[in-house]
Motif scaffolding. Structure first.
Motif, PDB file in Angstrom:
ATOM      1  N   LYS A   1       0.772  -1.153   0.174  1.00 38.13           N
ATOM      2  CA  LYS A   1       0.030  -0.068   0.144  1.00 38.13           C
ATOM      3  C   LYS A   1       0.679   1.382   0.065  1.00 38.13           C
ATOM      4  CE  LYS A   1      -3.682   2.205   2.661  1.00 38.13           C
ATOM      5  NZ  LYS A   1      -4.877   2.076   3.796  1.00 38.13           N
ATOM      6  N   TYR A   2       1.988   1.383   0.632  1.00 43.42           N
ATOM      7  CA  TYR A   2       2.918   2.340   0.866  1.00 43.42           C
ATOM      8  C   TYR A   2       3.628   2.533  -0.510  1.00 43.42           C
ATOM      9  CZ  TYR A   2       6.726   5.345   2.482  1.00 43.42           C
ATOM     10  OH  TYR A   2       7.615   6.163   2.598  1.00 43.42           O
ATOM     11  N   TRP A   3       3.965   1.341  -0.835  1.00 44.86           N
ATOM     12  CA  TRP A   3       4.907   1.271  -2.363  1.00 44.86           C
ATOM     13  C   TRP A   3       3.986   2.107  -3.552  1.00 44.86           C
ATOM     14  CZ3 TRP A   3       8.743  -2.558  -3.827  1.00 44.86           C
ATOM     15  CH2 TRP A   3       9.908  -2.750  -2.951  1.00 44.86           C
ATOM     16  N   ARG A   4       2.758   1.678  -3.243  1.00 44.63           N
ATOM     17  CA  ARG A   4       1.708   2.166  -4.522  1.00 44.63           C
ATOM     18  C   ARG A   4       1.479   3.607  -4.455  1.00 44.63           C
ATOM     19  NH1 ARG A   4      -1.373  -3.004  -3.328  1.00 44.63           N
ATOM     20  NH2 ARG A   4      -0.705  -4.219  -4.871  1.00 44.63           N
ATOM     21  N   GLU A   5       1.083   4.073  -2.883  1.00 37.05           N
ATOM     22  CA  GLU A   5       0.969   5.478  -2.709  1.00 37.05           C
ATOM     23  C   GLU A   5       2.078   6.253  -2.992  1.00 37.05           C
ATOM     24  OE1 GLU A   5      -0.449   5.367   1.457  1.00 37.05           O
ATOM     25  OE2 GLU A   5      -2.567   4.657   0.815  1.00 37.05           O
ATOM     26  N   HIS A   6       3.206   5.855  -2.679  1.00 34.13           N
ATOM     27  CA  HIS A   6       4.478   6.834  -2.878  1.00 34.13           C
ATOM     28  C   HIS A   6       5.314   6.497  -4.187  1.00 34.13           C
ATOM     29  CE1 HIS A   6       3.741   7.058   1.444  1.00 34.13           C
ATOM     30  NE2 HIS A   6       4.565   8.149   1.431  1.00 34.13           N
ATOM     31  N   ASP A   7       4.609   5.581  -4.904  1.00 37.30           N
ATOM     32  CA  ASP A   7       5.256   5.186  -6.330  1.00 37.30           C
ATOM     33  C   ASP A   7       6.551   4.757  -6.416  1.00 37.30           C
ATOM     34  OD1 ASP A   7       4.985   4.799  -9.089  1.00 37.30           O
ATOM     35  OD2 ASP A   7       5.341   6.981  -9.759  1.00 37.30           O
ATOM     36  N   ILE A   8       6.817   3.812  -5.474  1.00 37.90           N
ATOM     37  CA  ILE A   8       8.150   3.403  -5.194  1.00 37.90           C
ATOM     38  C   ILE A   8       8.451   2.495  -6.531  1.00 37.90           C
ATOM     39  CG2 ILE A   8       9.467   1.631  -3.903  1.00 37.90           C
ATOM     40  CD1 ILE A   8       8.719   4.057  -2.307  1.00 37.90           C
ATOM     41  N   GLN A   9       7.855   1.859  -7.390  1.00 40.10           N
ATOM     42  CA  GLN A   9       8.310   1.270  -8.682  1.00 40.10           C
ATOM     43  C   GLN A   9       9.035   2.344  -9.628  1.00 40.10           C
ATOM     44  OE1 GLN A   9       5.671  -1.302 -10.749  1.00 40.10           O
ATOM     45  NE2 GLN A   9       5.831  -0.383 -12.452  1.00 40.10           N
ATOM     46  N   THR A  10       8.210   3.543  -9.917  1.00 42.89           N
ATOM     47  CA  THR A  10       8.697   4.528 -10.568  1.00 42.89           C
ATOM     48  C   THR A  10      10.103   5.121 -10.070  1.00 42.89           C
ATOM     49  OG1 THR A  10       6.492   5.058 -11.613  1.00 42.89           O
ATOM     50  CG2 THR A  10       8.470   6.613 -11.919  1.00 42.89           C
ATOM     51  N   LYS A  11      10.222   5.324  -8.706  1.00 45.75           N
ATOM     52  CA  LYS A  11      11.316   6.015  -8.206  1.00 45.75           C
ATOM     53  C   LYS A  11      12.596   5.008  -8.378  1.00 45.75           C
ATOM     54  CE  LYS A  11       8.569   9.090  -4.846  1.00 45.75           C
ATOM     55  NZ  LYS A  11       8.225   9.268  -3.487  1.00 45.75           N
ATOM     56  N   THR A  12      12.120   3.686  -7.887  1.00 49.72           N
ATOM     57  CA  THR A  12      13.177   2.915  -7.975  1.00 49.72           C
ATOM     58  C   THR A  12      14.087   2.695  -9.327  1.00 49.72           C
ATOM     59  OG1 THR A  12      12.587   1.687  -5.809  1.00 49.72           O
ATOM     60  CG2 THR A  12      14.157   0.537  -7.156  1.00 49.72           C
ATOM     61  N   LEU A  13      13.036   2.443 -10.285  1.00 46.54           N
ATOM     62  CA  LEU A  13      13.608   2.061 -11.698  1.00 46.54           C
ATOM     63  C   LEU A  13      14.189   3.528 -12.329  1.00 46.54           C
ATOM     64  CD1 LEU A  13      10.421   0.588 -13.311  1.00 46.54           C
ATOM     65  CD2 LEU A  13      12.596  -0.291 -12.724  1.00 46.54           C
ATOM     66  N   ASP A  14      13.532   4.868 -11.960  1.00 41.28           N
ATOM     67  CA  ASP A  14      14.511   6.090 -12.241  1.00 41.28           C
ATOM     68  C   ASP A  14      15.794   6.105 -11.605  1.00 41.28           C
ATOM     69  OD1 ASP A  14      12.363   7.011 -13.652  1.00 41.28           O
ATOM     70  OD2 ASP A  14      11.640   8.351 -12.291  1.00 41.28           O
ATOM     71  N   TYR A  15      16.071   5.681 -10.334  1.00 38.37           N
ATOM     72  CA  TYR A  15      17.360   5.712  -9.774  1.00 38.37           C
ATOM     73  C   TYR A  15      18.418   4.744 -10.485  1.00 38.37           C
ATOM     74  CZ  TYR A  15      21.031   5.251  -6.465  1.00 38.37           C
ATOM     75  OH  TYR A  15      22.361   5.578  -5.604  1.00 38.37           O
ATOM     76  N   ILE A  16      17.703   3.597 -10.834  1.00 36.34           N
ATOM     77  CA  ILE A  16      18.537   2.628 -11.573  1.00 36.34           C
ATOM     78  C   ILE A  16      19.139   3.048 -13.051  1.00 36.34           C
ATOM     79  CG2 ILE A  16      18.392   0.428 -12.637  1.00 36.34           C
ATOM     80  CD1 ILE A  16      16.618  -0.679 -10.577  1.00 36.34           C
ATOM     81  N   PHE A  17      18.176   3.620 -13.620  1.00 34.72           N
ATOM     82  CA  PHE A  17      18.485   4.207 -15.083  1.00 34.72           C
ATOM     83  C   PHE A  17      19.188   5.360 -15.020  1.00 34.72           C
ATOM     84  CE2 PHE A  17      13.938   2.264 -16.171  1.00 34.72           C
ATOM     85  CZ  PHE A  17      14.503   0.991 -16.696  1.00 34.72           C
TER      86      PHE A  17
END
Length: 334
Positions: free
Chosen positions: A176-192
């Motif tokens: 729920k936290y990951w979805r609300e804080h868009d952890i997926q996008t933030k993590t992929l952006d950091y990697i790229f």
């Protein structure tokens, strides 16, 4: 992203997810067998995320679940979004390690909390207490890594020292936290944007993205070989917990390059994994060599010289009787 699942009872609050490809099915089956054996009084939804798990292997897993009371769900993932993530020549991981970043989008919205586990783990005690952890306003509960106080890691990733560093092979995730804080996008952006910094792949990126929203819990839930080393300079923050957890880990993590199904593996609790595998596979369970050619020869010679005490063997903690520890945990899979 297609979803294919085996319908069954759905245990709303108890979800475990595993991400792997066809090549890692055998150790994952051993992990699941250890879960069924040591946590038979609890029931979980097991979510399997894979890009290529074929119909035959799905049937094998379904058969493993028969009479366990557990439910299994399959998710076929299209990993094109991960085509640019760094997986370098010589790495002993593959792209499947990055799938955990995508869990908020893969798993149903009804799943708020999920336990992510690497496939090279073995469960030897109850994990039921994990579900009592309050993750309100937290992204995940994690275990401190051996580099928890390593300033070089903080500088490399741009982390503040007080945030610490965790091993991502175990994560109790607040989806729920990951979805609300868009952890997926933030993590992929950091990697790229920082692929040169991500020497430990998505683990580095997750440490950066989640750094200020974590709960650190006992090392008994992610106990690694190096934690048994006599001469290792333990982070002060976890030294006492490491000693307490050494005798009664809940989850053993075989996270070295050499796995317990490899003849080159030197983990002091390798025999526990082998016992569980033999109980599951019987005489079909055979150890194999991790290396070929000169690397294989090197390990054979080093093992021989170690027995002759010509070279220094793995420096285990001499205060631990590993023979007794192996016997105790092996007996759980007899």
């Amino acid at each position: 992203m297609a979803e294919n699942y085996l319908t069954g009872d759905f245990y709303m609050d108890k979800n475990i997810v595993l991400c792997f490809d066809n090549n890692f099915l055998k150790p994952v089956r051993v992990l699941l067998f250890s879960l069924f054996t040591t946590n038979s009084n609890d029931k979980y939804n097991i979510h399997i995320v894979s890009p290529d798990l074929d119909a035959e292997n799905k049937e094998i897993l379904k058969a493993d679940f028969k009479d366990t009371g557990y439910s299994i769900f399959f998710y076929q993932i299209d990993d094109k979004i991960l085509s640019s993530v760094p997986v370098r020549a010589g790495d002993y991981i593959n792209i499947s390690t990055y799938y955990r970043i995508l869990l908020p989008a893969i798993l149903p919205e009804t799943v708020d909390t999920v336990l992510y586990l690497d496939g090279d783990m073995l469960i030897v005690n109850s994990i039921s207490e994990l579900w009592n952890i309050d993750l309100t306003d937290k992204s995940a509960a994690v275990v401190p890594d051996i580099h928890y106080e390593n300033e070089n890691e903080f500088k490399r990733l741009g982390l503040k020292k007080n945030f610490g560093y965790f091993n991502a092979g175990f994560m109790l995730i607040n989806l729920k936290y990951w979805r609300e804080h868009d952890i997926q996008t933030k993590t992929l952006d950091y990697i790229f944007n920082n692929s040169d910094r991500c020497m430990k792949h998505d683990q580095d990126a997750l440490n950066y993205t989640l750094s200020d929203s974590l709960i650190y819990i006992s090392t008994k839930y992610n106990y690694q070989r190096i934690m048994y080393e006599r001469d290792f300079n333990y982070p002060k923050m976890i030294e006492a917990d490491l000693k307490d957890s050494a005798m009664e880990p809940c989850i053993i993590h075989y996270c070295d390059r050499e796995k317990p199904w490899h003849k080159e593996c030197i983990h002091p609790l390798k025999l526990v994994w082998i016992q569980a595998a033999k109980k599951l596979y019987g005489t079909r369970m055979k150890l194999s060599h991790k290396y070929t050619g000169m690397m294989k020869l090197k390990f054979i010679i080093r093992g021989f010289l170690s027995q002759l005490k010509i070279v220094k063997p793995f420096a285990v903690d001499y205060t631990i009787n590993f023979s007794e520890l192996n016997v105790k945990f092996c007996s759980r899979f007899e």
